[in-house]
Design a protein around this motif. Structure first.
Motif, PDB file in Angstrom:
ATOM      1  N   LEU B  23       0.832  -1.208   0.000  1.00  0.00           N
ATOM      2  CA  LEU B  23       0.000   0.000   0.000  1.00  0.00           C
ATOM      3  C   LEU B  23       0.865   1.256   0.000  1.00  0.00           C
ATOM      4  CD1 LEU B  23      -3.144   0.044   2.297  1.00  0.00           C
ATOM      5  CD2 LEU B  23      -2.896   0.838  -0.058  1.00  0.00           C
ATOM      6  N   LYS B  24       1.937   1.202   0.807  1.00  0.00           N
ATOM      7  CA  LYS B  24       2.865   2.335   0.882  1.00  0.00           C
ATOM      8  C   LYS B  24       3.462   2.622  -0.491  1.00  0.00           C
ATOM      9  CE  LYS B  24       4.335   2.455   5.696  1.00  0.00           C
ATOM     10  NZ  LYS B  24       5.335   1.915   6.637  1.00  0.00           N
ATOM     11  N   LYS B  25       3.827   1.527  -1.180  1.00  0.00           N
ATOM     12  CA  LYS B  25       4.403   1.667  -2.519  1.00  0.00           C
ATOM     13  C   LYS B  25       3.398   2.351  -3.459  1.00  0.00           C
ATOM     14  CE  LYS B  25       7.694  -2.132  -2.556  1.00  0.00           C
ATOM     15  NZ  LYS B  25       7.718  -3.584  -2.796  1.00  0.00           N
ATOM     16  N   ILE B  26       2.182   1.889  -3.356  1.00  0.00           N
ATOM     17  CA  ILE B  26       1.145   2.464  -4.231  1.00  0.00           C
ATOM     18  C   ILE B  26       0.988   3.959  -3.960  1.00  0.00           C
ATOM     19  CG2 ILE B  26      -1.339   2.464  -4.758  1.00  0.00           C
ATOM     20  CD1 ILE B  26      -1.241  -0.604  -4.281  1.00  0.00           C
ATOM     21  N   ILE B  27       0.965   4.298  -2.667  1.00  0.00           N
ATOM     22  CA  ILE B  27       0.814   5.713  -2.294  1.00  0.00           C
ATOM     23  C   ILE B  27       1.989   6.523  -2.827  1.00  0.00           C
ATOM     24  CG2 ILE B  27       0.819   7.325  -0.322  1.00  0.00           C
ATOM     25  CD1 ILE B  27      -0.807   5.120   1.191  1.00  0.00           C
ATOM     26  N   LEU B  28       3.196   5.970  -2.712  1.00  0.00           N
ATOM     27  CA  LEU B  28       4.396   6.641  -3.201  1.00  0.00           C
ATOM     28  C   LEU B  28       4.310   6.861  -4.720  1.00  0.00           C
ATOM     29  CD1 LEU B  28       7.172   7.656  -2.097  1.00  0.00           C
ATOM     30  CD2 LEU B  28       8.134   5.543  -3.031  1.00  0.00           C
ATOM     31  N   LEU B  29       3.887   5.821  -5.419  1.00  0.00           N
ATOM     32  CA  LEU B  29       3.757   5.915  -6.877  1.00  0.00           C
ATOM     33  C   LEU B  29       2.746   6.991  -7.280  1.00  0.00           C
ATOM     34  CD1 LEU B  29       3.911   2.213  -8.130  1.00  0.00           C
ATOM     35  CD2 LEU B  29       5.399   4.111  -8.814  1.00  0.00           C
ATOM     36  N   VAL B  30       1.646   6.983  -6.554  1.00  0.00           N
ATOM     37  CA  VAL B  30       0.604   7.985  -6.835  1.00  0.00           C
ATOM     38  C   VAL B  30       1.172   9.380  -6.610  1.00  0.00           C
ATOM     39  CG1 VAL B  30      -1.608   8.930  -6.013  1.00  0.00           C
ATOM     40  CG2 VAL B  30      -1.372   6.470  -6.415  1.00  0.00           C
ATOM     41  N   ALA B  31       1.943   9.517  -5.498  1.00  0.00           N
ATOM     42  CA  ALA B  31       2.527  10.820  -5.178  1.00  0.00           C
ATOM     43  C   ALA B  31       3.519  11.240  -6.257  1.00  0.00           C
ATOM     44  CB  ALA B  31       3.220  10.752  -3.823  1.00  0.00           C
ATOM     45  N   LEU B  32       4.345  10.310  -6.721  1.00  0.00           N
ATOM     46  CA  LEU B  32       5.326  10.618  -7.760  1.00  0.00           C
ATOM     47  C   LEU B  32       4.644  11.050  -9.066  1.00  0.00           C
ATOM     48  CD1 LEU B  32       8.095   7.919  -7.284  1.00  0.00           C
ATOM     49  CD2 LEU B  32       8.317  10.397  -7.005  1.00  0.00           C
ATOM     50  N   TRP B  33       3.513  10.425  -9.325  1.00  0.00           N
ATOM     51  CA  TRP B  33       2.777  10.784 -10.532  1.00  0.00           C
ATOM     52  C   TRP B  33       2.101  12.147 -10.354  1.00  0.00           C
ATOM     53  CZ3 TRP B  33      -2.517  11.639 -10.695  1.00  0.00           C
ATOM     54  CH2 TRP B  33      -3.043  11.899 -11.966  1.00  0.00           C
ATOM     55  N   ALA B  34       1.657  12.353  -9.121  1.00  0.00           N
ATOM     56  CA  ALA B  34       0.837  13.547  -8.864  1.00  0.00           C
ATOM     57  C   ALA B  34       1.632  14.842  -8.950  1.00  0.00           C
ATOM     58  CB  ALA B  34       0.169  13.434  -7.501  1.00  0.00           C
ATOM     59  N   ILE B  35       2.923  14.799  -8.568  1.00  0.00           N
ATOM     60  CA  ILE B  35       3.693  16.058  -8.558  1.00  0.00           C
ATOM     61  C   ILE B  35       3.786  16.683  -9.960  1.00  0.00           C
ATOM     62  CG2 ILE B  35       5.970  17.097  -8.078  1.00  0.00           C
ATOM     63  CD1 ILE B  35       6.062  15.028  -5.690  1.00  0.00           C
ATOM     64  N   PRO B  36       4.318  15.936 -10.953  1.00  0.00           N
ATOM     65  CA  PRO B  36       4.328  16.549 -12.305  1.00  0.00           C
ATOM     66  C   PRO B  36       2.922  16.808 -12.827  1.00  0.00           C
ATOM     67  CG  PRO B  36       5.076  14.268 -12.388  1.00  0.00           C
ATOM     68  CD  PRO B  36       4.959  14.614 -10.936  1.00  0.00           C
ATOM     69  N   ALA B  37       1.975  15.934 -12.456  1.00  0.00           N
ATOM     70  CA  ALA B  37       0.604  16.130 -12.933  1.00  0.00           C
ATOM     71  C   ALA B  37       0.037  17.432 -12.391  1.00  0.00           C
ATOM     72  CB  ALA B  37      -0.268  14.955 -12.509  1.00  0.00           C
ATOM     73  N   THR B  38       0.365  17.744 -11.123  1.00  0.00           N
ATOM     74  CA  THR B  38      -0.123  18.987 -10.535  1.00  0.00           C
ATOM     75  C   THR B  38       0.519  20.181 -11.229  1.00  0.00           C
ATOM     76  OG1 THR B  38      -0.068  17.752  -8.490  1.00  0.00           O
ATOM     77  CG2 THR B  38      -0.622  20.068  -8.305  1.00  0.00           C
ATOM     78  N   ALA B  39       1.810  20.005 -11.536  1.00  0.00           N
ATOM     79  CA  ALA B  39       2.496  21.092 -12.231  1.00  0.00           C
ATOM     80  C   ALA B  39       1.827  21.358 -13.575  1.00  0.00           C
ATOM     81  CB  ALA B  39       3.959  20.731 -12.424  1.00  0.00           C
ATOM     82  N   MET B  40       1.454  20.287 -14.258  1.00  0.00           N
ATOM     83  CA  MET B  40       0.767  20.451 -15.543  1.00  0.00           C
ATOM     84  C   MET B  40      -0.597  21.087 -15.347  1.00  0.00           C
ATOM     85  SD  MET B  40       1.750  16.981 -17.497  1.00  0.00           S
ATOM     86  CE  MET B  40       0.310  16.935 -18.533  1.00  0.00           C
ATOM     87  N   ALA B  41      -1.246  20.615 -14.270  1.00  0.00           N
ATOM     88  CA  ALA B  41      -2.566  21.164 -13.985  1.00  0.00           C
ATOM     89  C   ALA B  41      -2.467  22.650 -13.687  1.00  0.00           C
ATOM     90  CB  ALA B  41      -3.189  20.430 -12.805  1.00  0.00           C
ATOM     91  N   HIS B  42      -1.354  23.055 -13.075  1.00  0.00           N
ATOM     92  CA  HIS B  42      -1.139  24.469 -12.781  1.00  0.00           C
ATOM     93  C   HIS B  42      -1.093  25.287 -14.048  1.00  0.00           C
ATOM     94  CE1 HIS B  42      -0.448  26.233  -8.858  1.00  0.00           C
ATOM     95  NE2 HIS B  42      -0.493  24.979  -8.431  1.00  0.00           N
ATOM     96  N   ASP B  43      -0.488  24.657 -15.050  1.00  0.00           N
ATOM     97  CA  ASP B  43      -0.418  25.333 -16.341  1.00  0.00           C
ATOM     98  C   ASP B  43      -1.832  25.668 -16.826  1.00  0.00           C
ATOM     99  OD1 ASP B  43       0.907  26.334 -18.548  1.00  0.00           O
ATOM    100  OD2 ASP B  43       0.464  24.524 -19.694  1.00  0.00           O
ATOM    101  N   ILE B  44      -2.728  24.769 -16.503  1.00  0.00           N
ATOM    102  CA  ILE B  44      -4.102  24.977 -16.939  1.00  0.00           C
ATOM    103  C   ILE B  44      -4.889  25.762 -15.887  1.00  0.00           C
ATOM    104  CG2 ILE B  44      -6.248  23.813 -17.612  1.00  0.00           C
ATOM    105  CD1 ILE B  44      -4.374  21.382 -18.369  1.00  0.00           C
ATOM    106  N   LEU B  45      -4.726  25.346 -14.622  1.00  0.00           N
ATOM    107  CA  LEU B  45      -5.555  25.945 -13.579  1.00  0.00           C
ATOM    108  C   LEU B  45      -4.951  27.191 -12.948  1.00  0.00           C
ATOM    109  CD1 LEU B  45      -6.586  22.625 -11.827  1.00  0.00           C
ATOM    110  CD2 LEU B  45      -7.997  24.012 -13.333  1.00  0.00           C
ATOM    111  N   GLY B  46      -3.629  27.206 -12.812  1.00  0.00           N
ATOM    112  CA  GLY B  46      -3.011  28.305 -12.079  1.00  0.00           C
ATOM    113  C   GLY B  46      -2.480  29.426 -12.948  1.00  0.00           C
ATOM    114  N   PHE B  47      -1.854  29.092 -14.054  1.00  0.00           N
ATOM    115  CA  PHE B  47      -1.214  30.104 -14.877  1.00  0.00           C
ATOM    116  C   PHE B  47      -1.851  30.165 -16.260  1.00  0.00           C
ATOM    117  CE2 PHE B  47       2.037  28.304 -11.999  1.00  0.00           C
ATOM    118  CZ  PHE B  47       2.191  29.424 -11.195  1.00  0.00           C
ATOM    119  N   PRO B  48      -1.896  31.364 -16.821  1.00  0.00           N
ATOM    120  CA  PRO B  48      -2.487  31.486 -18.150  1.00  0.00           C
ATOM    121  C   PRO B  48      -1.640  30.794 -19.214  1.00  0.00           C
ATOM    122  CG  PRO B  48      -2.001  33.637 -17.179  1.00  0.00           C
ATOM    123  CD  PRO B  48      -1.404  32.634 -16.282  1.00  0.00           C
TER     124      PRO B  48
END
Lengths: 137, 204
Positions: B23-48
């Motif tokens: 479970l810990k591994k899964i959470i870590l993987l999700v977190a690793l995926w989420a960081i760049p994904a959030t950055a991309m989302a920022h491009d859409i949600l946070g910055f013009p």
């Protein structure tokens, strides 16, 4: 045979042009008929012309206003907006066939421009006189 | 003993150590995926994502307003400004001109302008800057009064705008911003001031 084809082509072009002109006039005559139904007498292009060049006073700049302020004196040429300088296409249908083919546009601009220039709405008689004058150009 | 960790619980209703590690591994993987994904989302949600203002067009707006001046992009003002400008009383005296519209046209134009106003076009850089520069209790009626736009034009001398017969007013954006009308672009690189081709050498 070739001449006959050419003749037919010419006839078709003239026919289309005639239909186009008729369509344009139908908007104009519809508007004029409506003005008369609303109380106007017969229209006078001469009166329209007089009023076209008449000068009116205003409290705001420009203090002296006339239709020619923006539309100019030669109706076959472009005019320009008094403030923004934006080009106003020629009013004479001979130079600009699109003129007086849209009833809503006619009314929108009579409303805006009569109030700006004369400081009041134009009567149906005045509008009909204007249209008679302008459409003859 | 349950072999697959995904079958989650043992008989006592608790996870054993092996399951917990997975479970810990899964959470870590999700977190690793989420960081760049959030950055991309920022491009859409946070910055013009786009530079200028949205170059939207509406036929009714163009014919109702664009016959006297360049039809300003809705993203140049917040919706509260457009609402005020489009009030019937305001249109009767529109900076000294009569710009009255039939009620049907007025509502159509108003809807177009407010639906595309600066605070709605958050994916366009200039609109975001415009919105952010205006205090909440202020409703500018002129685009040239928007603090961001005012600041951007502060250093331009009078002779280039007001006293320049080919420009005449700051309200005539399109006289100098050559890509404004079509593309909603207001970058410095697209500016060409009539009679002052070398403007960039004259202004810092």
């Amino acid at each position: 045979m070739r001449n006959l084809k050419l003749l037919l082509l010419c006839a078709a072009i003239v026919g289309c042009a005639a239909v186009a002109v008729y369509a344009d006039n139908s908007v104009l005559s519809k508007v004029l008929e409506r003005y008369q139904a609303e109380g106007a007498a017969s229209f006078s292009a001469e009166n329209g012309e007089k009023m076209w060049t008449q000068k009116f006073n205003s409290d705001e700049e420009p203090l002296i206003r006339s239709c020619t302020t923006c539309h100019g004196t030669d109706l076959s040429k472009q005019g320009s907006h008094a403030k923004t300088g934006k080009i106003i296409e020629a009013l004479a249908p001979s130079a600009n066939p699109e003129r007086f083919t849209d009833e809503e546009k006619i009314e929108k601009w009579f409303n805006r421009n009569c109030k700006w220039t004369l400081g009041r709405e134009c009567t149906v008689q005045e509008k009909g006189d204007f249209l008679s004058f302008l459409s003859s150009k | 003993m349950i072999s697959s960790p995904f079958l989650a619980v043992n008989n006592a209703g608790r996870m054993d150590i092996q399951q917990e590690n997975t479970l810990k591994k899964i959470i870590l993987l999700v977190a690793l995926w989420a960081i760049p994904a959030t950055a991309m989302a920022h491009d859409i949600l946070g910055f013009p994502r786009h530079k200028g203002v949205e170059p939207v067009v509406n036929k009714k707006y163009s014919s109702s307003c664009g016959e006297c001046h360049y039809a300003y992009h809705p993203g140049l003002l917040p919706s509260r400004s457009w609402k005020k400008l489009l009030e019937p009383k305001s249109l009767e005296n529109h900076f000294g001109d009569n710009a009255e519209l039939s009620e049907k046209d007025r509502l159509e134009v108003l809807a177009f302008l407010t639906e595309n106003a600066s605070e709605t076009t958050w994916h366009f850089k200039r609109s975001v800057k415009i919105t952010q520069s205006i205090p909440e209790d202020v409703t500018p009626l002129r685009i040239s009064e928007v603090p961001y736009i005012k600041k951007k034009h502060m250093e331009i001398p009078r002779e280039m705008v007001k006293d320049n017969p080919k420009v005449r007013s700051l309200a005539q954006c399109n006289k100098c911003h050559t890509e404004a009308v079509e593309k909603g672009q207001f970058s410095r690189t697209n500016v060409d001031i009539p009679n002052f081709r070398n403007w960039a050498d004259l202004i810092d």
